[in-house]
Design a protein around this motif. Structure first.
Motif, PDB file in Angstrom:
ATOM      1  N   GLU A 123      -7.041 -15.977   1.406  1.00 48.20           N
ATOM      2  CA  GLU A 123      -7.071 -16.619   0.078  1.00 48.20           C
ATOM      3  C   GLU A 123      -8.321 -17.478  -0.069  1.00 48.20           C
ATOM      4  O   GLU A 123      -8.801 -18.036   0.935  1.00 48.20           O
ATOM      5  CB  GLU A 123      -5.831 -17.474  -0.095  1.00 48.20           C
ATOM      6  N   PRO A 124      -8.850 -17.628  -1.232  1.00 46.00           N
ATOM      7  CA  PRO A 124      -8.423 -16.886  -2.429  1.00 46.00           C
ATOM      8  C   PRO A 124      -8.897 -15.438  -2.358  1.00 46.00           C
ATOM      9  O   PRO A 124      -9.935 -15.139  -1.794  1.00 46.00           O
ATOM     10  CB  PRO A 124      -9.095 -17.649  -3.561  1.00 46.00           C
ATOM     11  N   THR A 125      -8.094 -14.508  -2.890  1.00 45.84           N
ATOM     12  CA  THR A 125      -8.420 -13.077  -2.824  1.00 45.84           C
ATOM     13  C   THR A 125      -7.999 -12.402  -4.097  1.00 45.84           C
ATOM     14  O   THR A 125      -7.140 -12.908  -4.832  1.00 45.84           O
ATOM     15  CB  THR A 125      -7.701 -12.431  -1.630  1.00 45.84           C
ATOM     16  N   LEU A 126      -8.586 -11.252  -4.315  1.00 46.03           N
ATOM     17  CA  LEU A 126      -8.214 -10.468  -5.496  1.00 46.03           C
ATOM     18  C   LEU A 126      -7.059  -9.519  -5.186  1.00 46.03           C
ATOM     19  O   LEU A 126      -6.652  -8.733  -6.027  1.00 46.03           O
ATOM     20  CB  LEU A 126      -9.421  -9.670  -5.994  1.00 46.03           C
ATOM     21  N   GLY A 127      -6.513  -9.582  -3.962  1.00 45.03           N
ATOM     22  CA  GLY A 127      -5.375  -8.743  -3.636  1.00 45.03           C
ATOM     23  C   GLY A 127      -5.631  -7.853  -2.417  1.00 45.03           C
ATOM     24  O   GLY A 127      -6.700  -7.920  -1.807  1.00 45.03           O
ATOM     25  N   ALA A 128      -4.659  -7.047  -2.106  1.00 52.86           N
ATOM     26  CA  ALA A 128      -4.721  -6.158  -0.938  1.00 52.86           C
ATOM     27  C   ALA A 128      -5.445  -4.862  -1.282  1.00 52.86           C
ATOM     28  O   ALA A 128      -5.563  -4.478  -2.450  1.00 52.86           O
ATOM     29  CB  ALA A 128      -3.307  -5.837  -0.451  1.00 52.86           C
ATOM     30  N   SER A 129      -5.889  -4.218  -0.201  1.00 51.69           N
ATOM     31  CA  SER A 129      -6.526  -2.913  -0.384  1.00 51.69           C
ATOM     32  C   SER A 129      -5.489  -1.855  -0.731  1.00 51.69           C
ATOM     33  O   SER A 129      -4.282  -2.091  -0.654  1.00 51.69           O
ATOM     34  CB  SER A 129      -7.231  -2.498   0.911  1.00 51.69           C
ATOM     35  N   ALA A 130      -5.964  -0.698  -1.119  1.00 51.55           N
ATOM     36  CA  ALA A 130      -5.057   0.443  -1.282  1.00 51.55           C
ATOM     37  C   ALA A 130      -4.471   0.800   0.079  1.00 51.55           C
ATOM     38  O   ALA A 130      -5.153   0.676   1.105  1.00 51.55           O
ATOM     39  CB  ALA A 130      -5.814   1.633  -1.863  1.00 51.55           C
ATOM     40  N   PRO A 131      -3.233   1.218   0.129  1.00 46.49           N
ATOM     41  CA  PRO A 131      -2.614   1.535   1.417  1.00 46.49           C
ATOM     42  C   PRO A 131      -3.196   2.805   2.010  1.00 46.49           C
ATOM     43  O   PRO A 131      -3.589   3.727   1.321  1.00 46.49           O
ATOM     44  CB  PRO A 131      -1.135   1.709   1.065  1.00 46.49           C
ATOM     45  N   HIS A 132      -3.237   2.827   3.330  1.00 46.97           N
ATOM     46  CA  HIS A 132      -3.596   4.022   4.076  1.00 46.97           C
ATOM     47  C   HIS A 132      -2.456   4.339   5.050  1.00 46.97           C
ATOM     48  O   HIS A 132      -1.812   3.420   5.581  1.00 46.97           O
ATOM     49  CB  HIS A 132      -4.904   3.817   4.843  1.00 46.97           C
ATOM     50  N   THR A 133      -2.224   5.631   5.252  1.00 49.68           N
ATOM     51  CA  THR A 133      -1.104   6.060   6.110  1.00 49.68           C
ATOM     52  C   THR A 133      -1.545   6.167   7.568  1.00 49.68           C
ATOM     53  O   THR A 133      -2.558   6.783   7.881  1.00 49.68           O
ATOM     54  CB  THR A 133      -0.548   7.413   5.653  1.00 49.68           C
ATOM     55  N   LEU A 134      -0.781   5.544   8.417  1.00 50.66           N
ATOM     56  CA  LEU A 134      -0.976   5.652   9.863  1.00 50.66           C
ATOM     57  C   LEU A 134       0.201   6.451  10.440  1.00 50.66           C
ATOM     58  O   LEU A 134       1.359   6.036  10.309  1.00 50.66           O
ATOM     59  CB  LEU A 134      -1.026   4.274  10.511  1.00 50.66           C
ATOM     60  N   THR A 135      -0.099   7.609  11.015  1.00 47.24           N
ATOM     61  CA  THR A 135       0.958   8.451  11.604  1.00 47.24           C
ATOM     62  C   THR A 135       1.086   8.143  13.085  1.00 47.24           C
ATOM     63  O   THR A 135       0.108   8.200  13.836  1.00 47.24           O
ATOM     64  CB  THR A 135       0.658   9.938  11.420  1.00 47.24           C
ATOM     65  N   VAL A 136       2.295   7.811  13.479  1.00 48.72           N
ATOM     66  CA  VAL A 136       2.595   7.552  14.889  1.00 48.72           C
ATOM     67  C   VAL A 136       3.398   8.745  15.418  1.00 48.72           C
ATOM     68  O   VAL A 136       4.490   9.029  14.916  1.00 48.72           O
ATOM     69  CB  VAL A 136       3.379   6.249  15.063  1.00 48.72           C
ATOM     70  N   ASN A 137       2.831   9.453  16.380  1.00 50.62           N
ATOM     71  CA  ASN A 137       3.478  10.645  16.928  1.00 50.62           C
ATOM     72  C   ASN A 137       4.336  10.314  18.142  1.00 50.62           C
ATOM     73  O   ASN A 137       3.996   9.422  18.930  1.00 50.62           O
ATOM     74  CB  ASN A 137       2.426  11.675  17.362  1.00 50.62           C
ATOM     75  N   ASN A 138       5.429  11.057  18.259  1.00 49.65           N
ATOM     76  CA  ASN A 138       6.155  11.027  19.525  1.00 49.65           C
ATOM     77  C   ASN A 138       5.289  11.675  20.596  1.00 49.65           C
ATOM     78  O   ASN A 138       4.558  12.629  20.323  1.00 49.65           O
ATOM     79  CB  ASN A 138       7.474  11.797  19.406  1.00 49.65           C
TER      80      ASN A 138
END
Length: 333
Positions: free
Chosen positions: A27-42
């Protein structure tokens, strides 16, 4: 700056799956970034041992434990023949990080051979484990009966059904150690053809069934030859239809007599009786010359042709006694 390094605590990744990652400046910030997917494999499991690595064909459902590491809940066990596709086994009955208890159904152990057992964690996954070998061995078959039994000599090629248990799909029936042509086979029934050339004479044949042995490359395992069952080939009952000549003049030096009929055997004999009835008649055997299953002949000597007489002829084939002490077949025309 256009990159960031971060550490995600294990507690935040309790299981495999897709996680959303966002970056937020302080803070102060304009908000969060766009989400990115993290795949966790077995992980791909690693197998080290089986509590049992071979079984007899037709065994009851078999439970065994696979040891290794990287096992997760929801893991699937697979069974794969040397040639063919893998198939899933029933769901494991217990799973821990280092052991999985699986069941191999009887239906998968009806055919002897080499198979592979592997495990794969639920998706998303880094793939299947290594494979551990499992061998299914044929048993020594057991015999309980043969149908038909007995069989008449001079029969055409005849199918027989051998009853028993633990017959391999490639089981082989043997007639005195020699193979017979297989028609069909199941676990408890083997149908084979006895060729006509095995049915030319009365005999006591030893019938066995052989299951193949598995070649490991260094030794032969399983399989083998059953204890024998006896199949009896009996002499048929002869029939006499014609005598040539049917009249000979008294005083003739000798006469060759031909007998025609059916089901004559090389072991058949000709008997001569005098009189008009078989009651009280004394029968005398003479040397028979076997010509074919439909013809015999013999020589009537001069001593039998001194005076006029009415002679009776009959053909006799011997009976055969099996191992059970039963006297079968043969008889008098």
């Amino acid at each position: 700056a256009n990159s960031i390094s971060l550490t995600i605590p294990a507690a935040n990744l309790p299981s495999a799956g897709a996680y959303s990652v966002v970056v937020r400046n302080s803070e102060p910030t304009l908000g969060a970034s766009a989400p990115h997917t993290l795949t966790v494999n077995n992980p791909a499991p690693v197998l080290t041992a089986l509590t049992q690595n071979q079984a007899d064909a037709f065994s009851d459902n078999l439970t065994l434990t696979v040891s290794g590491n990287g096992f997760e809940q929801g893991i699937t066990a697979y069974w794969k023949p040397q040639s063919g596709s893998r198939q899933a086994l029933p769901a494991p009955t217990s799973v821990s990080a280092n052991s999985v208890t699986i069941t191999i159904p009887t239906a998968l152990m009806t055919v002897a051979g080499a198979f592979g057992i592997s495990l794969e964690n639920a998706a998303p996954s880094l793939g299947a484990s290594n494979s551990l070998g499992f061998t299914v061995l044929d048993r020594v078959p057991t015999l309980t009966g043969i149908t038909p039994n007995p069989i008449e000599a001079l029969s055409a090629a005849t199918q027989i059904t051998i009853s028993g248990d633990y017959f391999s799909p490639t089981a082989e029936a043997l007639w005195n150690g020699q193979p017979l042509a297989r028609v069909s086979v199941s676990r408890t029934s083997l149908v084979v053809t006895v060729p006509q050339n095995r049915l030319t004479l009365a005999t006591l044949a030893q019938i066995t069934v052989r299951n193949p042995q598995f070649n490991t490359g260094s030794s032969l395992l399983g399989g083998g030859v059953s204890l024998p069952q006896e199949l009896t080939v009996i002499n048929p009952l002869p029939t006499l239809t014609n005598i040539t000549p049917d009249m000979v003049n008294a005083g003739t030096t000798r006469a060759i007599i031909t007998l025609d009929g059916t089901k004559f055997m090389p072991s058949s004999s000709i008997e001569i009786g005098s009189g008009t009835s078989t009651n009280g008649t004394s029968w005398v055997s003479v040397t028979a010359v076997y010509v074919s299953p439909t013809r015999l002949s013999f020589t009537l000597s001069s001593s039998a042709l001194v005076e006029p007489a009415l002679l009776m002829l009959r053909v006799s084939s011997p009976k055969i006694t099996n191992q059970a002490g039963m006297t079968l077949g043969g008889g008098i025309s």
